[in-house]
Design a protein around this motif. Sequence first.
Motif, mmCIF file in Angstrom:
data_model
loop_
_atom_site.group_PDB
_atom_site.id
_atom_site.type_symbol
_atom_site.label_atom_id
_atom_site.label_comp_id
_atom_site.label_asym_id
_atom_site.label_seq_id
_atom_site.Cartn_x
_atom_site.Cartn_y
_atom_site.Cartn_z
ATOM 1 N N ILE A 69 -21.068 72.860 8.254
ATOM 2 C CA ILE A 69 -22.284 73.493 7.722
ATOM 3 C C ILE A 69 -22.063 73.950 6.281
ATOM 4 O O ILE A 69 -22.912 73.737 5.405
ATOM 5 C CB ILE A 69 -22.695 74.680 8.608
ATOM 6 C CG1 ILE A 69 -23.137 74.180 9.988
ATOM 7 C CG2 ILE A 69 -23.817 75.484 7.951
ATOM 8 C CD1 ILE A 69 -23.384 75.291 10.990
ATOM 9 N N VAL A 70 -20.914 74.567 6.016
ATOM 10 C CA VAL A 70 -20.653 75.122 4.684
ATOM 11 C C VAL A 70 -20.319 74.013 3.685
ATOM 12 O O VAL A 70 -20.832 74.005 2.551
ATOM 13 C CB VAL A 70 -19.498 76.148 4.746
ATOM 14 C CG1 VAL A 70 -19.147 76.652 3.351
ATOM 15 C CG2 VAL A 70 -19.883 77.317 5.649
ATOM 16 N N LEU A 71 -19.474 73.073 4.072
ATOM 17 C CA LEU A 71 -19.006 72.048 3.134
ATOM 18 C C LEU A 71 -20.094 71.078 2.709
ATOM 19 O O LEU A 71 -19.955 70.407 1.677
ATOM 20 C CB LEU A 71 -17.840 71.269 3.758
ATOM 21 C CG LEU A 71 -16.540 72.050 3.952
ATOM 22 C CD1 LEU A 71 -15.547 71.254 4.792
ATOM 23 C CD2 LEU A 71 -15.916 72.421 2.605
ATOM 24 N N THR A 72 -21.163 70.972 3.470
ATOM 25 C CA THR A 72 -22.258 70.064 3.102
ATOM 26 C C THR A 72 -23.309 70.746 2.236
ATOM 27 O O THR A 72 -24.331 70.125 1.912
ATOM 28 C CB THR A 72 -22.933 69.510 4.375
ATOM 29 O OG1 THR A 72 -23.279 70.595 5.244
ATOM 30 C CG2 THR A 72 -22.010 68.557 5.109
ATOM 31 N N GLN A 73 -23.096 72.004 1.847
ATOM 32 C CA GLN A 73 -24.048 72.697 0.973
ATOM 33 C C GLN A 73 -23.950 72.154 -0.451
ATOM 34 O O GLN A 73 -22.895 71.695 -0.892
ATOM 35 C CB GLN A 73 -23.766 74.207 0.973
ATOM 36 C CG GLN A 73 -23.889 74.866 2.331
ATOM 37 C CD GLN A 73 -25.276 74.702 2.927
ATOM 38 O OE1 GLN A 73 -26.282 74.975 2.296
ATOM 39 N NE2 GLN A 73 -25.325 74.245 4.178
ATOM 40 N N ASN A 74 -25.065 72.236 -1.181
ATOM 41 C CA ASN A 74 -25.114 71.719 -2.552
ATOM 42 C C ASN A 74 -24.247 72.512 -3.519
ATOM 43 O O ASN A 74 -23.940 72.038 -4.608
ATOM 44 C CB ASN A 74 -26.563 71.717 -3.055
ATOM 45 C CG ASN A 74 -27.433 70.738 -2.309
ATOM 46 O OD1 ASN A 74 -26.949 69.700 -1.851
ATOM 47 N ND2 ASN A 74 -28.712 71.049 -2.162
ATOM 48 N N GLN A 75 -23.856 73.724 -3.129
ATOM 49 C CA GLN A 75 -23.013 74.541 -4.008
ATOM 50 C C GLN A 75 -21.560 74.059 -4.044
ATOM 51 O O GLN A 75 -20.758 74.574 -4.818
ATOM 52 C CB GLN A 75 -23.044 76.008 -3.558
ATOM 53 C CG GLN A 75 -24.374 76.701 -3.760
ATOM 54 C CD GLN A 75 -25.285 76.514 -2.546
ATOM 55 O OE1 GLN A 75 -24.978 75.754 -1.627
ATOM 56 N NE2 GLN A 75 -26.412 77.202 -2.542
ATOM 57 N N LEU A 76 -21.218 73.086 -3.213
ATOM 58 C CA LEU A 76 -19.856 72.527 -3.199
ATOM 59 C C LEU A 76 -19.931 71.026 -3.489
ATOM 60 O O LEU A 76 -19.704 70.194 -2.601
ATOM 61 C CB LEU A 76 -19.192 72.777 -1.841
ATOM 62 C CG LEU A 76 -18.976 74.244 -1.454
ATOM 63 C CD1 LEU A 76 -18.455 74.347 -0.017
ATOM 64 C CD2 LEU A 76 -18.015 74.925 -2.417
ATOM 65 N N PRO A 77 -20.236 70.642 -4.730
ATOM 66 C CA PRO A 77 -20.436 69.224 -5.041
ATOM 67 C C PRO A 77 -19.156 68.464 -5.372
ATOM 68 O O PRO A 77 -19.184 67.240 -5.501
ATOM 69 C CB PRO A 77 -21.352 69.287 -6.264
ATOM 70 C CG PRO A 77 -20.922 70.537 -6.974
ATOM 71 C CD PRO A 77 -20.489 71.510 -5.897
ATOM 72 N N GLU A 78 -18.041 69.154 -5.552
ATOM 73 C CA GLU A 78 -16.806 68.477 -5.978
ATOM 74 C C GLU A 78 -16.322 67.495 -4.906
ATOM 75 O O GLU A 78 -16.515 67.710 -3.701
ATOM 76 C CB GLU A 78 -15.701 69.500 -6.281
ATOM 77 C CG GLU A 78 -15.987 70.400 -7.477
ATOM 78 C CD GLU A 78 -16.809 71.612 -7.137
ATOM 79 O OE1 GLU A 78 -17.052 72.440 -8.044
ATOM 80 O OE2 GLU A 78 -17.227 71.732 -5.969
ATOM 81 N N SER A 79 -15.661 66.436 -5.352
ATOM 82 C CA SER A 79 -15.224 65.379 -4.436
ATOM 83 C C SER A 79 -14.246 65.864 -3.356
ATOM 84 O O SER A 79 -14.321 65.380 -2.217
ATOM 85 C CB SER A 79 -14.604 64.228 -5.236
ATOM 86 O OG SER A 79 -13.448 64.648 -5.934
ATOM 87 N N PRO A 80 -13.324 66.809 -3.628
ATOM 88 C CA PRO A 80 -12.444 67.262 -2.542
ATOM 89 C C PRO A 80 -13.197 67.863 -1.365
ATOM 90 O O PRO A 80 -12.774 67.696 -0.212
ATOM 91 C CB PRO A 80 -11.550 68.312 -3.224
ATOM 92 C CG PRO A 80 -11.530 67.921 -4.659
ATOM 93 C CD PRO A 80 -12.890 67.374 -4.929
ATOM 94 N N TYR A 81 -14.320 68.529 -1.635
ATOM 95 C CA TYR A 81 -15.091 69.110 -0.540
ATOM 96 C C TYR A 81 -15.749 68.023 0.316
ATOM 97 O O TYR A 81 -15.964 68.215 1.511
ATOM 98 C CB TYR A 81 -16.137 70.075 -1.083
ATOM 99 C CG TYR A 81 -15.545 71.308 -1.713
ATOM 100 C CD1 TYR A 81 -14.867 72.241 -0.941
ATOM 101 C CD2 TYR A 81 -15.636 71.525 -3.080
ATOM 102 C CE1 TYR A 81 -14.300 73.373 -1.522
ATOM 103 C CE2 TYR A 81 -15.075 72.660 -3.664
ATOM 104 C CZ TYR A 81 -14.413 73.566 -2.883
ATOM 105 O OH TYR A 81 -13.844 74.683 -3.455
#
Length: 426
Positions: A69-81
Amino acid sequence: MDDILENMTTLYNSSFDNITSSMDNFTNMTTPPTITAEQSHLVVRDLIYNHLGPVVCIFGMLTNIINLIVLTQNQLPESPYTSLTGLACTDFCALMLSFIYMEFSKDTYTYEWRIFDAYIFIGLVNVCTTSSIWITVQLTVERFLFVRHPLWAKDTCDRASAKVKVLMTVAAAAVFNIPRFLVFKPRYYKDMWILDSTEFRHSTAFFVINWLYSVCIHFLPLLILSAANIYLVFAVHQAGKQRQKLHIRNNREAAWQREQRRLTITLISIVFLFIICIIPSAFSDFPIAYALFGGDKTKQQFKTSSFYFSLQYIANFLVWVELSLNFVLYCAFNEKFRRVMKFTANRCIKKLNVPFCRKKNILLHVNFKSGQSSTRNSVLHTNSLTMNSKGSLVHHEGQPLQKVIQTGEKQETVPNGDTPLLNQSV
């Protein structure tokens, strides 16, 4: 974890009667046996598969759902996420399959569950764990390249390429584990269905494949991760020293560097956990375990020994622990993950309209740039925080709805009812 059922399933043939040559002495597992020294692994089995294992799997499934749920948020756009999202998916699937096996299939002797064990569980759980291992390797290598060549990595390591890499890793793991779907078959024996080994499992080809699994799924990843992790720890230490020398303070570049440093530390912690939990699994693979601990025993004697069963149980349990603890590491080392999680929780609370939060009017405000968060409470008949802008509607509890109109240097509040006009400086 690629041998997760390799010996768990041979319990049908050996746990209660110490197989010597065949199933002729197979006893009914529904009758509790007297545990001898040679069968002491049954205590370990009961502790792990009936008590500790299910609890760890439930915890891991819940935390991996939160991760997704958290990692798919738009606030985490970096490739490692994006890669960590793939890792959460494979970890969740492996834990779910393991939980189903322990709670429903393990001690049920129907044809349907033996089909599940032989052709679904064994193969798929190994596909998931192999994918998880190599996604971790991919993340670490990508972070290594990012530290060594930051400008190149910043341009090439994007979200789209991360998705492609994760999908290719899962596809390669599926192809690599095809032989795992061919090692067991259901067999009817004394009014129950059990798992029996296929001829392929006893062939020379599968013995070679087992060595290949040990190298490619355990020792090679451990070697790559250990070497890359040592460099990353050194690089983080040097970056901290350099930042202190240059006295970099609150600017955009410094903030970006801090964010990357936190992400690197998160990946380092994931790799450390992986190394600690996977090493026992590497040495529990039959070819390696027999070469190291076999002694004077024959292969069949060692494979049905209490020591080897116990080693398998402990190794599998540590793998479940490793699949379950990434959420704890994210919360401990990644401030951005915590901020996004708080923001997501606040949004979910608003959508669900939780009575307690509605009564207290508790809102969690998160500033993604500064990383600060605060809780603001407002109760009926008290002033609430408002933002006045042109054409916006401002509603104070206990007052009628008012419309704010921008007029020159002052804002004039036009009331809906009998509320007096309020003049506020802009």
